[in-house]
Motif scaffolding. Structure first.
Motif, PDB file in Angstrom:
ATOM      1  N   SER A 240      -9.002   9.467 -12.429  1.00 34.61           N
ATOM      2  CA  SER A 240      -7.668   8.999 -12.069  1.00 34.61           C
ATOM      3  C   SER A 240      -7.715   7.543 -11.612  1.00 34.61           C
ATOM      4  CB  SER A 240      -7.078   9.870 -10.961  1.00 34.61           C
ATOM      5  OG  SER A 240      -5.935   9.265 -10.391  1.00 34.61           O
ATOM      6  N   VAL A 241      -6.920   6.715 -12.235  1.00 31.73           N
ATOM      7  CA  VAL A 241      -6.838   5.304 -11.831  1.00 31.73           C
ATOM      8  C   VAL A 241      -6.274   5.204 -10.415  1.00 31.73           C
ATOM      9  CG1 VAL A 241      -5.754   3.080 -12.327  1.00 31.73           C
ATOM     10  CG2 VAL A 241      -6.592   4.507 -14.199  1.00 31.73           C
ATOM     11  N   THR A 242      -5.332   6.079 -10.082  1.00 28.96           N
ATOM     12  CA  THR A 242      -4.739   6.072  -8.744  1.00 28.96           C
ATOM     13  C   THR A 242      -5.799   6.313  -7.684  1.00 28.96           C
ATOM     14  OG1 THR A 242      -2.619   6.870  -9.576  1.00 28.96           O
ATOM     15  CG2 THR A 242      -3.048   7.180  -7.228  1.00 28.96           C
ATOM     16  N   VAL A 243      -6.668   7.304  -7.914  1.00 24.84           N
ATOM     17  CA  VAL A 243      -7.728   7.629  -6.959  1.00 24.84           C
ATOM     18  C   VAL A 243      -8.726   6.474  -6.868  1.00 24.84           C
ATOM     19  CG1 VAL A 243      -9.672   9.177  -6.464  1.00 24.84           C
ATOM     20  CG2 VAL A 243      -7.493  10.115  -7.267  1.00 24.84           C
ATOM     21  N   LYS A 244      -9.150   5.961  -8.013  1.00 25.55           N
ATOM     22  CA  LYS A 244     -10.112   4.856  -8.019  1.00 25.55           C
ATOM     23  C   LYS A 244      -9.575   3.655  -7.256  1.00 25.55           C
ATOM     24  CE  LYS A 244     -12.732   5.531 -12.311  1.00 25.55           C
ATOM     25  NZ  LYS A 244     -13.022   4.945 -13.638  1.00 25.55           N
ATOM     26  N   ASP A 245      -8.348   3.275  -7.546  1.00 29.79           N
ATOM     27  CA  ASP A 245      -7.766   2.094  -6.909  1.00 29.79           C
ATOM     28  C   ASP A 245      -7.585   2.305  -5.406  1.00 29.79           C
ATOM     29  OD1 ASP A 245      -7.715   0.876  -9.350  1.00 29.79           O
ATOM     30  OD2 ASP A 245      -5.541   1.053  -9.653  1.00 29.79           O
ATOM     31  N   ALA A 246      -7.124   3.492  -5.030  1.00 29.25           N
ATOM     32  CA  ALA A 246      -6.892   3.767  -3.610  1.00 29.25           C
ATOM     33  C   ALA A 246      -8.203   3.747  -2.827  1.00 29.25           C
ATOM     34  CB  ALA A 246      -6.196   5.119  -3.442  1.00 29.25           C
ATOM     35  N   LEU A 247      -9.253   4.325  -3.394  1.00 33.85           N
ATOM     36  CA  LEU A 247     -10.543   4.335  -2.701  1.00 33.85           C
ATOM     37  C   LEU A 247     -11.170   2.943  -2.669  1.00 33.85           C
ATOM     38  CD1 LEU A 247     -12.098   7.725  -3.875  1.00 33.85           C
ATOM     39  CD2 LEU A 247     -10.976   7.183  -1.701  1.00 33.85           C
ATOM     40  N   ALA A 248     -10.932   2.142  -3.701  1.00 29.36           N
ATOM     41  CA  ALA A 248     -11.417   0.755  -3.693  1.00 29.36           C
ATOM     42  C   ALA A 248     -10.728  -0.027  -2.565  1.00 29.36           C
ATOM     43  CB  ALA A 248     -11.157   0.085  -5.038  1.00 29.36           C
ATOM     44  N   GLU A 249      -9.406   0.156  -2.433  1.00 33.00           N
ATOM     45  CA  GLU A 249      -8.669  -0.506  -1.358  1.00 33.00           C
ATOM     46  C   GLU A 249      -9.113   0.023   0.006  1.00 33.00           C
ATOM     47  OE1 GLU A 249      -6.824  -3.000  -1.505  1.00 33.00           O
ATOM     48  OE2 GLU A 249      -6.206  -3.173  -3.598  1.00 33.00           O
ATOM     49  N   CYS A 250      -9.456   1.304   0.055  1.00 32.38           N
ATOM     50  CA  CYS A 250      -9.937   1.905   1.299  1.00 32.38           C
ATOM     51  C   CYS A 250     -11.238   1.233   1.743  1.00 32.38           C
ATOM     52  CB  CYS A 250     -10.144   3.409   1.103  1.00 32.38           C
ATOM     53  SG  CYS A 250     -10.625   4.305   2.595  1.00 32.38           S
ATOM     54  N   VAL A 251     -12.152   1.007   0.799  1.00 36.24           N
ATOM     55  CA  VAL A 251     -13.412   0.332   1.111  1.00 36.24           C
ATOM     56  C   VAL A 251     -13.146  -1.093   1.592  1.00 36.24           C
ATOM     57  CG1 VAL A 251     -15.545  -0.610   0.109  1.00 36.24           C
ATOM     58  CG2 VAL A 251     -14.848   1.751  -0.393  1.00 36.24           C
ATOM     59  N   THR A 252     -12.217  -1.778   0.947  1.00 44.09           N
ATOM     60  CA  THR A 252     -11.866  -3.142   1.370  1.00 44.09           C
ATOM     61  C   THR A 252     -11.327  -3.148   2.800  1.00 44.09           C
ATOM     62  OG1 THR A 252     -11.348  -3.795  -0.907  1.00 44.09           O
ATOM     63  CG2 THR A 252     -10.416  -5.147   0.857  1.00 44.09           C
ATOM     64  N   ALA A 253     -10.462  -2.169   3.112  1.00 44.77           N
ATOM     65  CA  ALA A 253      -9.900  -2.079   4.459  1.00 44.77           C
ATOM     66  C   ALA A 253     -10.976  -1.705   5.483  1.00 44.77           C
ATOM     67  CB  ALA A 253      -8.761  -1.057   4.486  1.00 44.77           C
ATOM     68  N   LEU A 254     -11.905  -0.846   5.108  1.00 50.02           N
ATOM     69  CA  LEU A 254     -13.022  -0.498   5.996  1.00 50.02           C
ATOM     70  C   LEU A 254     -13.861  -1.735   6.313  1.00 50.02           C
ATOM     71  CD1 LEU A 254     -14.138   2.867   4.372  1.00 50.02           C
ATOM     72  CD2 LEU A 254     -13.531   2.586   6.781  1.00 50.02           C
ATOM     73  N   THR A 255     -14.101  -2.536   5.295  1.00 51.13           N
ATOM     74  CA  THR A 255     -14.849  -3.779   5.503  1.00 51.13           C
ATOM     75  C   THR A 255     -14.088  -4.704   6.447  1.00 51.13           C
ATOM     76  OG1 THR A 255     -15.797  -3.596   3.282  1.00 51.13           O
ATOM     77  CG2 THR A 255     -15.919  -5.753   4.353  1.00 51.13           C
ATOM     78  N   GLY A 256     -12.766  -4.777   6.270  1.00 50.10           N
ATOM     79  CA  GLY A 256     -11.946  -5.581   7.159  1.00 50.10           C
ATOM     80  C   GLY A 256     -11.980  -5.068   8.586  1.00 50.10           C
ATOM     81  N   LEU A 257     -11.996  -3.751   8.749  1.00 54.04           N
ATOM     82  CA  LEU A 257     -12.069  -3.140  10.080  1.00 54.04           C
ATOM     83  C   LEU A 257     -13.377  -3.525  10.771  1.00 54.04           C
ATOM     84  CD1 LEU A 257     -10.797  -1.157  12.121  1.00 54.04           C
ATOM     85  CD2 LEU A 257     -11.940   0.710  10.881  1.00 54.04           C
TER      86      LEU A 257
END
Length: 320
Positions: A240-257
């Motif tokens: 799922s592109v939706t799942v891939k994109d959401a988890l990629a953004e999640c990793v980016t936000a985790l890095t920001g945190l």
């Protein structure tokens, strides 16, 4: 001979299983449900004193707790038998466990559950649960469908704890929901649920963020000591592109945190407790950084929820 099962929607008849087969299923399901520091199947030795499975994991505050599980695949479950197992656990363990779970293979009435829970409380046990056969089956299918499919298709599960643990770790999820539940477990810990205030209890906060990033990227989730807790589907493995994109953004936000937390420490806007203990989980945080950390963490959880929703899993719980 392995137990065989014809695939239907009918409830499982756990009474057809031997005691060891039932315990194996409980052990495998627990492995999928929680992030354990240790989990041992003692019932296989034949002299467990009512303690079929003993494990340690973190509670909601990051404290390591002992959990004891008694498997009760009896023809009839009564409060007398359940209370007897609870007594054996308390009397034989040498210390009172924080949590006791009694897993039955048959139906259990609400009154019987209440009697067992009241007895556990009287023995000093903080948390106690009694799972009926149908409740256990629901957890088995929801959290460990891959185990369910293998076992009831005739594949014998290993009869030794470490081999069974390895077997379960290496099983690929058979449904998207199971894959989602394994990912949801990454966020079921204090780093993602403790309210961030001027004085916050954040055990291993930075490491929890790094562990989560690593698990989503590599599919291997490790504990604080570096030992493998379990394997999950990597964010890149989903179709799922939706799942891939959401988890990629999640990793980016985790890095920001993590960046915000490190910046706060570096500039003394976030300060560890001055008690002198290297592993003290308490931090003093200035108001501005409380807001920044909370906002970035909310972004992390929102992106995770998008992926989990697409996979058929429940949304992550938020602190009050």
């Amino acid at each position: 001979m392995p137990f065989t099962f014809t695939k239907t929607v009918h409830p499982i008849s756990f009474s057809d299983l031997s005691g060891q087969e039932f315990e194996r299923l409980v052990f495998a399901t627990l492995l999928r449900m929680y992030a354990w520091h240790t989990l041992d199947w003692t019932g296989q030795t034949g002299s467990d004193g009512g303690r079929d499975i003993v494990g340690t994991r973190d509670d909601d505050y990051g404290n390591r707790i002992t959990v004891v599980v008694a498997c009760a695949n009896w023809k009839s479950f009564t409060s007398t038998k359940g209370n007897s197992d609870i007594d054996k656990i308390v009397d034989g363990l040498g210390e009172i466990p924080h949590e006791v779970i009694v897993v039955a293979g048959k139906s259990v009435s609400a009154a019987t559950k209440e009697k067992c829970q009241a007895h556990a409380k009287s023995r000093g046990i903080t948390v106690s649960e009694v799972w009926s056969g149908s409740e256990f089956e629901e957890r088995l299918r929801f959290h460990a469908d891959s185990v369910f499919q293998r076992f009831f298709s005739g594949e014998e599960l290993p009869d030794e704890a470490s081999a069974l643990r390895t077997f379960v770790q290496q099983l690929d999820p058979t449904t998207e929901r199971e894959a989602g539940e394994l990912i949801a477990r990454l966020f079921d810990r204090p780093a993602f649920s403790t309210p961030i205030r001027s004085e916050s209890n954040l055990p291993a906060f930075r490491q929890a963020i790094g562990d989560t990033i690593g698990a989503l990227n590599t599919g291997i989730w490790r504990d604080r000591e570096g030992a493998i807790i379990t394997r999950i589907s990597t964010r890149q493995s989903f179709t799922s592109v939706t799942v891939k994109d959401a988890l990629a953004e999640c990793v980016t936000a985790l890095t920001g945190l993590r960046v915000i937390f490190d910046e706060g420490l570096r500039n003394n806007h976030i300060q560890p407790c001055q008690c002198g203990k290297a592993d003290c989980p308490t931090f003093m945080i200035e108001h501005e950084y409380c807001e920044r950390l909370e906002n970035e963490r909310s972004r992390v959880l929102n992106y995770a929820d998008v992926a989990l929703s697409e996979l058929g899993s429940k949304k992550l719980s938020r602190h009050a």
